[in-house]
Design an enzyme around this catalytic site. Structure first.
Site, PDB file in Angstrom:
ATOM      1  N   HIS A   1       3.334   2.154 -12.947  1.00  0.00           N
ATOM      2  CA  HIS A   1       4.281   1.052 -13.067  1.00  0.00           C
ATOM      3  C   HIS A   1       5.695   1.608 -12.885  1.00  0.00           C
ATOM      4  CE1 HIS A   1       5.699  -2.859 -14.297  1.00  0.00           C
ATOM      5  NE2 HIS A   1       6.588  -2.257 -15.042  1.00  0.00           N
TER       6      HIS A   1
ATOM      7  N   LEU B   1      -2.053  -6.703  -8.101  1.00  0.00           N
ATOM      8  CA  LEU B   1      -1.349  -7.757  -8.831  1.00  0.00           C
ATOM      9  C   LEU B   1      -2.281  -8.768  -9.492  1.00  0.00           C
ATOM     10  CD1 LEU B   1       1.567  -8.420  -6.300  1.00  0.00           C
ATOM     11  CD2 LEU B   1       1.573  -6.965  -8.339  1.00  0.00           C
TER      12      LEU B   1
ATOM     13  N   GLY C   1       0.792  -1.226   0.000  1.00  0.00           N
ATOM     14  CA  GLY C   1       0.000   0.000   0.000  1.00  0.00           C
ATOM     15  C   GLY C   1       0.824   1.276   0.000  1.00  0.00           C
TER      16      GLY C   1
ATOM     17  N   ILE D   1     -11.595  -5.130 -17.086  1.00  0.00           N
ATOM     18  CA  ILE D   1     -12.245  -3.816 -16.977  1.00  0.00           C
ATOM     19  C   ILE D   1     -13.503  -3.797 -17.847  1.00  0.00           C
ATOM     20  CG2 ILE D   1     -11.953  -1.331 -17.368  1.00  0.00           C
ATOM     21  CD1 ILE D   1      -8.885  -1.874 -16.929  1.00  0.00           C
TER      22      ILE D   1
HETATM   23  C1  GAR Z   1       4.507   0.589  -6.950  1.00  0.00           C
HETATM   24  O1  GAR Z   1       5.896   0.699  -7.094  1.00  0.00           O
HETATM   25  C2  GAR Z   1       3.875   0.396  -8.300  1.00  0.00           C
HETATM   26  O2  GAR Z   1       4.560   1.093  -9.283  1.00  0.00           O
HETATM   27  C3  GAR Z   1       3.973  -1.089  -8.483  1.00  0.00           C
HETATM   28  O3  GAR Z   1       3.674  -1.596  -7.193  1.00  0.00           O
HETATM   29  C4  GAR Z   1       4.198  -0.697  -6.236  1.00  0.00           C
HETATM   30  C5  GAR Z   1       3.229  -0.434  -5.114  1.00  0.00           C
HETATM   31  O4  GAR Z   1       3.086  -1.575  -4.369  1.00  0.00           O
HETATM   32  N1  GAR Z   1       3.070  -1.564  -9.490  1.00  0.00           N
HETATM   33  C6  GAR Z   1       3.417  -2.443 -10.426  1.00  0.00           C
HETATM   34  O5  GAR Z   1       4.490  -2.987 -10.478  1.00  0.00           O
HETATM   35  C7  GAR Z   1       2.329  -2.727 -11.462  1.00  0.00           C
HETATM   36  N2  GAR Z   1       2.804  -3.636 -12.432  1.00  0.00           N
HETATM   37  P1  GAR Z   1       2.590  -1.485  -2.853  1.00  0.00           P
HETATM   38  O6  GAR Z   1       1.451  -0.524  -2.835  1.00  0.00           O
HETATM   39  O7  GAR Z   1       2.194  -2.882  -2.555  1.00  0.00           O
HETATM   40  O8  GAR Z   1       3.679  -0.985  -2.007  1.00  0.00           O
END
Ligand code: GAR
Length: 210
Positions: A117, A100, A21, A105
């Protein structure tokens, strides 16, 4: 005259998480101290029950619904459950924030879902590219630059029209951790900036990205 938006003009946000989060935490901080205006967080959905992001959301007094893929027969049922909760909360813009799982959608949310990302898409994205895996791949390829991407999500992982990117250097002595830290700083600026733009310009602005 008061130039603050009326409650009807406030952009209603939903955030989808699966883990720590960190992105949610950053958005909450921006909303709380007025760095993100004209928007409110109406609903958090987590694909896992016992994660820090759920605790954060509950501590902030937000409605949190845990929707686990394994509690649903297939992607369709899982996706329908997500859509129902978002729509029920009146969410206008859904924000993937380290989510994840695969949310198919629906038409009503097409062009209304953003993802962030931690790489310069279209490279280093897709299934399996999350967290340190992304930064390890960037380092292994010998890149001298990385960054983060905010894009409209479609029905492929980390795919859809790019709305904004921020670039950071990759240093010769970087590890996945040091690069993640640098990219994280860029992420914490870029996502709220883009959401602010949507709040200011309206959802129709997102239709200009194809
Ligand atoms: C962020 O770094 C976001 O860019 C990445 O997850 C992280 C947040 O996770 N998203 C991706 O990699 C999407 N493919 P968290 O909220 O669990 O800390």
């Amino acid at each position: 005259m008061n130039s603050q938006p009326t409650s009807r003009e406030v952009l209603k946000l939903g955030v989808l998480i699966s883990g720590g989060g960190s992105t949610l935490e950053n958005l909450l901080a921006h909303l709380r101290d007025g760095r993100l205006r004209g928007a409110e967080l109406r609903q958090v959905i987590s694909s896992r029950g016992t994660v820090r992001g759920v605790e954060l959301a509950r501590a902030a007094g937000l409605p949190v619904t845990v929707i686990r893929r394994r509690d649903h027969a297939d992607d369709g049922a899982f996706s329908a459950a997500i859509t129902a909760v978002l729509a029920g909360a009146g969410v206008e813009l859904a924000l993937l924030a380290g989510f994840l799982c695969f949310w198919r959608i629906p038409a009503r949310y097409a062009g209304r879902v953003l993802n962030i990302h931690p790489a310069l898409l279209p490279r280093y994205g897709g299934r399996g590219f999350y967290g340190r895996h992304v930064h390890e791949a960037v380092l292994a390829a010998g890149e001298t630059e990385s960054g983060c991407t905010v894009h409209l999500a479609d029905n492929q992982y980390d795919h859809g029209p790019i709305v904004a990117q921020a670039r950071v250097p990759v240093r010769p002595d970087d590890t996945a951790e040091t690069l993640a830290e640098r990219v994280g700083i860029a992420e914490r600026e870029l996502y709220p900036q883009v959401i602010q733009q949507v709040a200011d310009r309206g959802l129709a602005w997102l239709r200009t990205f194809r």
